[in-house]
Design an enzyme around this catalytic site. Structure first.
Site, PDB file in Angstrom:
ATOM      1  N   ASP A  54      26.664 -27.057  38.575  1.00 31.03           N
ATOM      2  CA  ASP A  54      26.502 -28.540  38.153  1.00 31.03           C
ATOM      3  C   ASP A  54      26.119 -28.268  36.811  1.00 31.03           C
ATOM      4  OD1 ASP A  54      26.123 -31.094  37.978  1.00 31.03           O
ATOM      5  OD2 ASP A  54      24.377 -31.043  39.156  1.00 31.03           O
ATOM      6  N   ALA A 102      23.135 -19.231  32.361  1.00 29.87           N
ATOM      7  CA  ALA A 102      24.206 -19.330  33.504  1.00 29.87           C
ATOM      8  C   ALA A 102      25.291 -18.384  33.172  1.00 29.87           C
ATOM      9  CB  ALA A 102      24.451 -20.760  33.644  1.00 29.87           C
ATOM     10  N   ARG A 146      24.559 -33.702  47.149  1.00 26.01           N
ATOM     11  CA  ARG A 146      23.742 -32.854  47.727  1.00 26.01           C
ATOM     12  C   ARG A 146      23.764 -32.951  49.248  1.00 26.01           C
ATOM     13  NH1 ARG A 146      20.628 -33.944  42.622  1.00 26.01           N
ATOM     14  NH2 ARG A 146      19.811 -35.899  43.650  1.00 26.01           N
ATOM     15  N   CYS A 168      29.439 -33.777  34.477  1.00 23.45           N
ATOM     16  CA  CYS A 168      28.908 -34.968  34.179  1.00 23.45           C
ATOM     17  C   CYS A 168      29.253 -35.632  32.872  1.00 23.45           C
ATOM     18  CB  CYS A 168      27.624 -34.865  34.154  1.00 23.45           C
ATOM     19  SG  CYS A 168      26.699 -33.809  33.130  1.00 23.45           S
ATOM     20  N   ASP A 185      18.566 -21.008  36.658  1.00 23.84           N
ATOM     21  CA  ASP A 185      18.657 -21.849  35.507  1.00 23.84           C
ATOM     22  C   ASP A 185      17.886 -21.239  34.598  1.00 23.84           C
ATOM     23  OD1 ASP A 185      18.923 -25.293  35.556  1.00 23.84           O
ATOM     24  OD2 ASP A 185      17.254 -24.412  34.082  1.00 23.84           O
ATOM     25  N   PHE A 199      22.847 -23.713  37.481  1.00 22.08           N
ATOM     26  CA  PHE A 199      22.269 -24.701  36.559  1.00 22.08           C
ATOM     27  C   PHE A 199      21.365 -25.762  37.703  1.00 22.08           C
ATOM     28  CE2 PHE A 199      26.296 -24.159  34.492  1.00 22.08           C
ATOM     29  CZ  PHE A 199      25.993 -23.897  33.286  1.00 22.08           C
TER      30      PHE A 199
END
Length: 415
Positions: A321, A301, A229, A361, A267, A245
């Site tokens: 993300d 999304a 960020r 992730c 989102d 997201f």
């Protein structure tokens, strides 16, 4: 808070330890520092145990190999606490482990940050346990019921070292299903002062955020993206930014403080975006945040990005993300396909010379595999990327074993 009284109903682990013999392959993994012993690797076991009992693992010559927490309902049958030499696992041991973890995070306190991970599970030697700090609130998340008999010792340690106003208990879905092993503990349980309806407030690099620590995803916020960020903030000046997201608007708020003239937070969760709006309001004293036009967009999304393309919207920065698409090995191919779709959509929304920020992730998707996919996808649509940098984990999300390396992010310019 009187933790001893509050947790008096929880059982203590059995004084009788479970003796375990394991396969040669498991023995090698444990010697190399791997924190898990799977059920199928156990060759011999002295007796059955309850969640949280201590299991002593011996090698083929009956020598001490490791000691860990036993979990009879989990395929990860033992989570390793110590290896190499016999170790007394007690309140003093837990205090030492937590204190070591706390000291490693001390540099973060010099960055005007009060929201960070205090204990990162296996990577801090406390497998299956996460402790996050949000200002004066600590959130403990259990990924195995093996921690229940040791909870009072862990909570006493963090209470002594940090002295929070409250502690919140979060339970993984797997743990929530094992009600018999929870002894009345529930997800979202609070010890100490009640939480306000809007959540708890904390600072990250001088930016105010509010986290829903009782009902929010993970423990209420995605603390692992802090450094990324901050990188977005440095690149956002004068740009129109799309944050896909967006969740509660972390990347969006940093982009605004960095001087972005327009930020769109996309989102599927209306409550998450409502929280994003509150986070922007918390930071209106910052001139750049107050000046940025912030648009909330609720929707899927993939579909929403297609609609933006169809409407002729274009941006100078697109941040993608997504959640973990591959939690199991058999989901990797589907995850790679989803990443490819997102990259193609993101590139269609980017102006020439714009910046693509693409993150993953999913620990099952390896870093090189991910970065190669992003580049090949971009080349395939005729918009090759010029890398700015590749990033990984933050200080408080250190990596202690291969499966612990899950976060990767690519910053790049697009032709």
């Amino acid at each position: 808070m009187n933790l001893e009284r509050e947790l008096a109903h929880l059982p203590r682990p059995s004084e009788k330890r479970i003796a375990v013999r394991v396969s040669p392959a498991a023995e090698r993994r444990i010697r190399k520092g791997h924190p898990w012993l799977f059920d199928k690797a156990i060759r011999q076991q002295s007796h059955d145990g309850r969640p949280g009992d201590l299991a002593v693992i011996f090698d083929r010559k009956k020598r001490f190999l490791a000691i860990g927490l036993y979990a009879p309902a989990s395929p990860i049958r033992v989570r390793i606490l110590a290896r190499g030499k016999p170790t007394q696992i007690d309140a003093d041991w837990f205090l030492y482990q937590v204190e070591t973890a706390v000291e490693q995070r001390l540099p973060l306190l010099q960055t005007n940050t009060t929201g960070y991970r205090v204990v990162h599970g296996e990577n801090d030697g406390l497998p299956g346990l996460v402790i996050d700090r949000y200002g004066e609130t600590l959130v403990l998340k259990l990924y195995t019921t093996a921690w229940v008999p040791h909870l009072r010792d862990v909570m006493a340690a963090v209470n002594k070292l940090i002295q929070p106003k409250r502690m919140v208990l979060r339970l993984s879905r797997f743990v929530q299903r094992q009600t018999d092993a929870l002894y009345g503990l529930v997800d979202g349980q609070i010890w100490g002062r009640p939480v306000r309806n809007t959540g708890v407030r904390f600072l990250e690099n001088g930016i105010y955020f509010e986290a829903d620590v009782v009902h929010g995803q993970k423990t209420g916020f995605f603390l692992d993206q802090r450094d990324n960020r901050a990188r977005v903030e440095k690149l956002a000046a004068g740009k129109r930014v799309l944050n896909v997201f967006a969740y509660t608007g972390g990347f969006s708020l940093y982009a605004a403080r960095g001087g972005a003239k327009e930020v769109v937070s996309l989102d599927i969760s209306q409550p998450a975006l409502a929280n994003a709006m509150r986070n922007f309001k918390l930071n209106q004293a910052n001139e750049a945040v107050a000046a940025a036009e912030h648009e909330l967009l609720v929707g899927d999304a993939f579909q929403s990005m297609k609609q933006l393309i169809g409407n002729g919207r274009r941006f100078e920065m697109v941040i993608i993300d997504p959640p973990a698409f591959a939690k199991r090995q058999d989901e990797v191919e589907r995850a790679l396909t989803a990443y490819g779709r997102l990259v193609r959509l993101g590139l269609k929304l980017l102006q020439p010379g714009g910046i693509l920020v693409m993150a993953s992730c999913s620990s099952r998707v390896k870093a090189n595999q991910f970065f190669d996919l992003v580049h090949k996808t971009a080349v395939g649509v005729g918009r090759p990327l010029q890398e700015i940098e590749r990033t990984g984990h933050t200080l408080d999300h250190l990596i202690g074993f291969p499966e612990g390396a899950y976060l990767k992010c690519l910053f790049s310019y697009v032709v």
